[in-house]
Motif scaffolding. Structure first.
Motif: not given
Length: 447
Positions: A158, A161-162, A306, A310
């Motif tokens: 997470l 990629t976030m 965020t 995700y």
């Protein structure tokens, strides 16, 4: 009272041992036993409480007492191979029976919640337990600052990629470093940089230079019991990393997956020096068993929402049954007892391996770290030595070792480092295996 109390305990134990009471079977009520033994209800309750403390029975609110099943225990198997390569915990140390007890209690306690969707953040009661558990590792956080994840691996996926508030994209990680994160970055095409780490630590000037370059969004590090090196950062280094991260708008991703093996309680994580720039990750897979698949991420405010979004899109929630069982396991003191037992076992193995290497490494060309705790250490081998050939030569001696090539980023030259793990190394064979390992290295170098 004392005689009746002991009689009730011994009678129930005898019936369980003889098979008259089976695992999972409901036991007589408190009233029934009080009448049978002509004693007070408090005497029966005390006897049941003692049996529960010994994990022979478990209680279910508004239902009664039940016998703990015994068929989950696994007898130790004789080991003919010394495995220094495996990075998974020793199955002989898994808490099968204890955790089965907690699973049964979790199903009964949370029967109305476990079979529905939970929340991406985690089971609220479990988060409350975690907020009381993490201070043992010098991490102080409220439940709303945490997110339960399906192991540290999910948290890393997470975070990698976030998007981050800074808009930066590059991930900086130690070399050697965590091989699955390297594969993750490569698979997703995420920009990655490496910084060299050895038994002395990292070059802080080099770290500042990389931070200053401008595109590093996060620095992934294992300050404690690094895999594969096994070493720990000094207090000075951890404080410097926290200060540099704040100065250059970089987040530190602190993977403290072996925190529960710590033998020095005053060794603080980076999170203790700056919680506003550090994401603290902790796993329970290594101290209990990998199949548990539970970890926790402590997140600073700019990343929290965020990350939750995700996480929700990834799996909605992590196993509620595992969370509920681990909550009970922690609350009743089983976790602390198990942690001390496992930490002591691995500490003995690691100390024995290091002392054996001290004894048998009389070469001038092989370096080994002075690691006394945790589960990993390493050998730095001569560049002229063929590591693949060495690994093959050790197999007939029933010694399994592994190189560290997978722990380096692609398009880089991996160092000749031999990873050594004591996770599944039989304690009574460590010294002789270390002797044979060093003899095999000497033979390989002289040929």
């Amino acid at each position: 009272m004392t005689r009746k109390f002991a009689t009730i305990q011994s009678d129930i134990e005898w019936q369980m041992r003889e098979g008259a009471i089976r695992g999972g079977q409901k036991l007589p009520s408190v009233r029934e036993l009080a009448d049978r033994y002509s004693c007070s209800k408090s005497t029966v309750v005390k006897a049941y409480a003692e049996l529960e403390k010994r994990h022979l029975v478990y209680s279910v609110p508004q239902s009664g007492y039940y016998a703990v099943a015994k068929n989950g225990d696994i007898a130790p198997k004789p080991r003919t191979v010394v495995d220094f390569a495996t990075a998974s915990p020793d199955p002989e140390l898994f808490p099968y029976r204890d955790f089965q007890h907690c699973l049964n209690k979790a199903i009964d306690k949370y029967r109305n919640d476990l079979f529905l969707y939970g929340t991406p953040q985690g089971l609220p009661s479990f988060l409350n337990v975690l907020s009381k558990h993490l201070p043992d590792s010098q991490v102080f956080a409220r439940p709303d600052e945490m997110v339960v994840t399906s192991g540290v691996q999910q948290a890393l996926h997470l975070l990698a990629t976030m998007p981050f508030p800074s808009g930066k994209r590059t991930v900086l990680l130690e070399q050697p470093g965590y091989h699955l994160l390297i594969r993750l970055l490569e698979t997703h095409g995420i920009p990655a940089l490496g910084i060299a780490r050895d038994e002395q630590g990292i070059d802080l000037d080099r770290l500042e230079s990389l931070f200053r370059a401008g595109d590093v969004k996060m620095f992934y590090t294992m300050p404690r019991f690094h895999n594969p090196l096994g070493t720990c950062y000094s207090e000075r280094t951890k404080k410097a990393i926290a200060e540099l991260a704040a100065r250059y708008d970089v987040y530190v991703i602190e993977d403290d997956y072996l925190a529960d093996l710590e033998t020095e309680p005053k060794r603080d994580p980076i999170h203790a020096y700056d919680s506003s720039r550090t994401v603290y990750l902790k796993s329970f897979s290594k101290i209990l068993f990998p199949g548990l698949r539970l970890g926790v991420a402590v997140l600073p405010p700019p990343l929290r929402e965020t990350f939750k979004t995700y996480k929700q899109l990834s799996d909605y929630d992590s196993s509620l049954l595992s969370q509920a069982a681990l909550e009970i396991y922690m609350q009743n003191g089983m976790f602390d007892r198990r942690r001390r037992k496992i930490a002591a076992a691995y500490h003995r193995r690691m100390r024995l391996l290091t002392e054996s290497l001290d004894t048998y490494n009389d070469t001038g060309y092989v370096r080994h770290a002075n690691v006394r705790s945790g589960v990993h250490t390493h050998l730095v081998l001569p560049e002229k030595l063929n590591v693949a050939d060495l690994i093959r030569k050790l197999l007939p001696r029933q010694i399994i070792v592994k190189d560290s090539s997978s722990c380096f980023l692609p398009n880089t030259d991996p160092l000749p480092i031999l990873k050594l793990s004591v996770f599944q190394a039989a304690e009574d064979r460590i010294e002789d295996s270390a002797r044979q390992l060093m003899n095999a290295i000497k033979d390989s170098v002289t040929k």
